[in-house]
Design an enzyme around this catalytic site. Structure first.
Site, mmCIF file in Angstrom:
data_model
loop_
_atom_site.group_PDB
_atom_site.id
_atom_site.type_symbol
_atom_site.label_atom_id
_atom_site.label_comp_id
_atom_site.label_asym_id
_atom_site.label_seq_id
_atom_site.Cartn_x
_atom_site.Cartn_y
_atom_site.Cartn_z
ATOM 1 N N LYS A 180 48.528 9.143 48.878
ATOM 2 C CA LYS A 180 47.238 9.493 48.293
ATOM 3 C C LYS A 180 46.138 8.741 49.015
ATOM 4 O O LYS A 180 46.137 7.515 49.073
ATOM 5 C CB LYS A 180 47.229 9.137 46.813
ATOM 6 C CG LYS A 180 45.886 9.421 46.164
ATOM 7 C CD LYS A 180 45.946 9.256 44.671
ATOM 8 C CE LYS A 180 44.571 9.482 44.076
ATOM 9 N NZ LYS A 180 44.602 9.331 42.622
ATOM 10 N N GLU A 219 55.050 4.930 52.837
ATOM 11 C CA GLU A 219 54.837 5.007 51.385
ATOM 12 C C GLU A 219 55.849 5.972 50.747
ATOM 13 O O GLU A 219 56.408 5.700 49.690
ATOM 14 C CB GLU A 219 53.411 5.499 51.078
ATOM 15 C CG GLU A 219 52.322 4.540 51.477
ATOM 16 C CD GLU A 219 52.073 3.436 50.450
ATOM 17 O OE1 GLU A 219 52.725 3.444 49.389
ATOM 18 O OE2 GLU A 219 51.236 2.557 50.726
ATOM 19 N N LYS A 234 48.063 14.071 49.062
ATOM 20 C CA LYS A 234 46.790 14.386 48.429
ATOM 21 C C LYS A 234 45.663 13.670 49.125
ATOM 22 O O LYS A 234 45.806 12.483 49.390
ATOM 23 C CB LYS A 234 46.900 13.937 46.964
ATOM 24 C CG LYS A 234 45.649 14.016 46.168
ATOM 25 C CD LYS A 234 45.879 13.381 44.836
ATOM 26 C CE LYS A 234 44.554 13.358 44.137
ATOM 27 N NZ LYS A 234 44.564 12.496 43.012
HETATM 28 C C1 PBG Z 1 43.158 9.539 39.310
HETATM 29 C C2 PBG Z 1 43.290 10.847 39.967
HETATM 30 C C3 PBG Z 1 42.335 11.381 40.838
HETATM 31 C C4 PBG Z 1 42.771 12.667 41.134
HETATM 32 C C5 PBG Z 1 43.978 12.891 40.463
HETATM 33 N N1 PBG Z 1 44.295 11.749 39.755
HETATM 34 C C6 PBG Z 1 41.043 10.846 41.314
HETATM 35 C C7 PBG Z 1 40.954 9.534 41.940
HETATM 36 O O1 PBG Z 1 41.924 8.987 42.476
HETATM 37 O O2 PBG Z 1 39.834 8.989 41.889
HETATM 38 C C8 PBG Z 1 41.980 13.622 42.004
HETATM 39 C C9 PBG Z 1 42.245 15.064 41.819
HETATM 40 C C10 PBG Z 1 41.182 15.967 42.311
HETATM 41 O O3 PBG Z 1 40.178 15.566 42.955
HETATM 42 O O4 PBG Z 1 41.320 17.164 42.048
HETATM 43 N N2 PBG Z 1 44.099 8.599 39.443
#
Ligand code: PBG
Length: 310
Positions: A180, A219, A234
């Protein structure tokens, strides 16, 4: 006959935002076409998903500001918005739909960070992991099928796996947000869960640098070793190379999250007349499958499934 990749509604996971109240639909300005729904309406969205052939929904709560706190304790409340939504969907639909739940503290903290803050203002890894374990257990008790830690703390997959096994939740899966990135594409999501206005600074001390590819593989390897059943990359579209590498190198399902900013980009392009909306949606989702994704989380899930079912 020579098409290599087939996209189907069965590949899609539909993220849904939950809000308090009854009979509520609250449009989200930065995500045109996406709303927050009250729990009763979430149950209806789940029916819609089932009818469309979408196997799983992902729930995210918009926690009321008076329930947010510095330590995000509401995450552990068995009657919080999230748990009520999980229970309602499971009571109505049972195994007909999968429920995936996000593990991270940002929808519950008054500062919008995913974990507990130390005196220096940085997130404390180990203290946060202890809390995430309790949050995951709270969601599993409520009936979640797939626990998806999105917090990026070190060691949380193993800790959650051990706790689930000890509590007898042998069938609850873990989908790790393993790769992520600290991305500029999460803005509309933060509006949707109500943490955007609260967040000071960034999440770069725990989310990954967009410039790093090999780190993603490390990771993923760690999270698999700790017991993840599947992993996620992501955001999605700017990271198809990472999706492809992970799916080539590891024998585990890989999911891609086409995040809020990517959704907003497609909608803005379509609204500006820069391209055909339906074609852009299906092309982007097909590209994830071509790169090797087993499935895709996308706010376009219902619309895409309707197009695919035509
Ligand atoms: C939070 C989380 C986020 C997303 C999913 N879970 C945002 C962040 O890390 O600030 C983002 C999903 C999206 O932008 O559609 N832990």
């Amino acid at each position: 006959m020579v098409r290599e990749t087939i996209l189907s509604p069965a590949d899609l996971i539909w993220p849904l935002f939950v809000t308090e109240g009854e009979g509520i639909e609250e449009p989200i300005a930065s995500l045109p076409g996406v709303s927050r729904w009250s729990v009763d309406a979430i149950v209806k969205r789940a029916s819609e998903a089932i009818a469309l052939g979408i196997p799983c929904i992902a729930l995210f709560p918009n926690t009321q500001s008076d329930r947010r706190s510095y330590d995000g304790a509401e995450a552990l409340n068995p009657d919080n918005l999230m748990c009520r939504a999980i229970r309602a969907v499971k009571a109505a639909h049972g195994d007909a739909i999968g429920v995936l739940t996000d593990v991270a503290l940002d929808p519950y903290t008054s500062h919008g960070q995913d974990g507990l803050l130390g005196d220096d203002g940085y997130v404390l890894n180990d203290e946060t992991v202890a809390m995430l374990v309790d949050q995951a257990m709270n969601q599993a008790e409520a009936g979640a099928d797939i626990i998806a830690p999105s917090d990026m703390m070190d060691g949380r997959i193993g800790a959650i796996r051990r706790a689930l096994e000890m509590a007898g939740h042998h069938n609850v899966q873990i989908m790790s947000y393993a790769a992520k990135y600290a991305s500029a594409f999460y803005g509309p999501f933060r509006d949707a869960v109500g943490s955007g206005g609260l967040l000071k600074g960034d999440k770069k001390s725990y989310q990954m640098d967009p410039a790093n590819g090999a780190e993603a593989l490390r990771e993923v390897a760690m999270d698999i070793a700790e017991g993840a059943d599947s992993v996620m990359v992501k955001p999605g579209m700017p990271y198809l190379d990472v999706v492809a590498k992970v799916s080539d190198m590891f024998n585990i399902p890989v999911f891609a999250y086409q995040v809020s900013g990517e959704y907003a980009m497609i909608e803005a392009a379509a609204a500006a007349g820069a391209g055909d909306r339906d074609a852009m949606i299906l092309e982007s989702l097909t590209a994830f499958k071509r790169a090797g994704a087993s499935g895709i989380l996308t706010y376009h899930a219902a619309h895409a499934a309707r197009l695919l079912n035509r």
